[in-house]
Design an enzyme around this catalytic site. Structure first.
Site, PDB file in Angstrom:
ATOM      1  N   ARG A  69      -7.349  -0.464  -2.947  1.00 26.35           N
ATOM      2  CA  ARG A  69      -6.799  -0.856  -1.762  1.00 26.35           C
ATOM      3  C   ARG A  69      -6.506   0.324  -0.935  1.00 26.35           C
ATOM      4  O   ARG A  69      -6.600   1.486  -1.229  1.00 26.35           O
ATOM      5  CB  ARG A  69      -5.171  -1.378  -2.094  1.00 26.35           C
ATOM      6  N   GLY A 162      -1.235  -6.370  -0.696  1.00 30.42           N
ATOM      7  CA  GLY A 162      -0.243  -6.690   0.095  1.00 30.42           C
ATOM      8  C   GLY A 162       0.884  -5.737   0.653  1.00 30.42           C
ATOM      9  O   GLY A 162       0.667  -4.814   1.082  1.00 30.42           O
ATOM     10  N   SER A 164       5.068  -4.139  -0.260  1.00 28.75           N
ATOM     11  CA  SER A 164       6.272  -4.206  -0.820  1.00 28.75           C
ATOM     12  C   SER A 164       7.437  -3.753  -0.248  1.00 28.75           C
ATOM     13  O   SER A 164       7.484  -2.914   0.790  1.00 28.75           O
ATOM     14  CB  SER A 164       6.001  -3.064  -2.213  1.00 28.75           C
ATOM     15  N   CYS A 180       2.721   7.640   0.581  1.00 28.02           N
ATOM     16  CA  CYS A 180       1.741   7.491   1.600  1.00 28.02           C
ATOM     17  C   CYS A 180       1.189   8.715   2.315  1.00 28.02           C
ATOM     18  O   CYS A 180       0.845   8.821   3.529  1.00 28.02           O
ATOM     19  CB  CYS A 180       2.385   6.500   2.706  1.00 28.02           C
TER      20      CYS A 180
END
Length: 230
Positions: A69, A162, A164, A180
């Site tokens: 992802r 997706g 969270s 991140c």
């Protein structure tokens, strides 16, 4: 209609990825309906395609899963609602940027159900909450805490992975990574912000706000409203 799937027990990450890939392939082949899968994971870190090794501060703390992802390092664990989204993006306009904006607006709308103003920032993936109650950063930048992560992958125009939302996870578990890849700002949760919200509450908010973010494509037919997967 989109099938909503709920798992009551934490789901192994590798098992979840395998299931998503199989469901996405079935959607591409017209053998299954689109789906949103609501679940939790046991404590773990995931590394997206942009992850930098130096951002994994404590590699022995929890299992680390490489994933294809988008994004960098993310934590998943109990008390965090994960929503894996398997949608036919080709039938929804073939616009990847619009799809990502839909993920952001869906998350923001769900948070608004609890009186929170979630925001997105250029160059910072995910959804953020302004924290005027905290001291600004050394350069004077106002503090913001991340409350939701977004990371998706498309394969032959069907999405998986997706978002969270932090409901009541152990926030200290984020210390093992640079979430991140962003330093300075912190991580928060609904409960950390003083809201007595449960996973069930968040599930209901996600259900209520989904259609506005992702209107149904015309060619879709009706599917079961909800199922459980354990």
């Amino acid at each position: 209609m989109v099938e909503w799937i709920l798992s009551d027990a934490p789901v192994d990450y590798a098992e979840a990825v395998a299931w998503m890939e199989a469901r996405a392939a079935a959607i591409r082949d017209g053998a299954a309906e689109e789906a949103v899968w609501l679940l939790e994971h046991p404590p773990l870190y995931t590394a997206g395609t942009s992850a930098r090794r130096e951002d994994l501060r404590d590699p022995d703390r929890f299992p680390v899963h490489d994933t294809r992802r988008g994004g960098q390092y993310t934590y998943h664990g109990p008390g965090q609602r994960v929503a894996y989204v398997m949608l036919d993006v080709a039938a929804r306009g073939r616009d990847v940027r619009a799809f990502v904006r839909g993920m952001e607006s869906w998350t923001i709308a769900a948070l608004a159900e609890f009186g929170l103003r979630g925001e997105v920032r250029p160059g910072r993936v995910g959804v953020w909450i302004a924290r005027p109650d905290k001291a600004p950063l050394p350069d004077g930048t106002p503090r913001e805490d991340k409350i939701a992560a977004i990371g998706v992958r498309l394969k032959r125009w069907v999405s998986f992975h997706g978002l969270s939302i932090n409901v009541e996870p152990d926030l200290s578990h984020f210390d093992g990574i640079v979430p991140c890849g962003i330093t300075g700002h912190g991580v928060t949760s609904l409960v950390d912000l003083g809201l007595p919200v449960t996973l069930d509450d968040v599930d209901a908010a996600l259900r209520r706000t989904f259609d506005a973010a992702f209107p149904a494509p015309r060619r879709r037919t009706e599917a079961p409203a909800e199922s459980r997967r354990n």
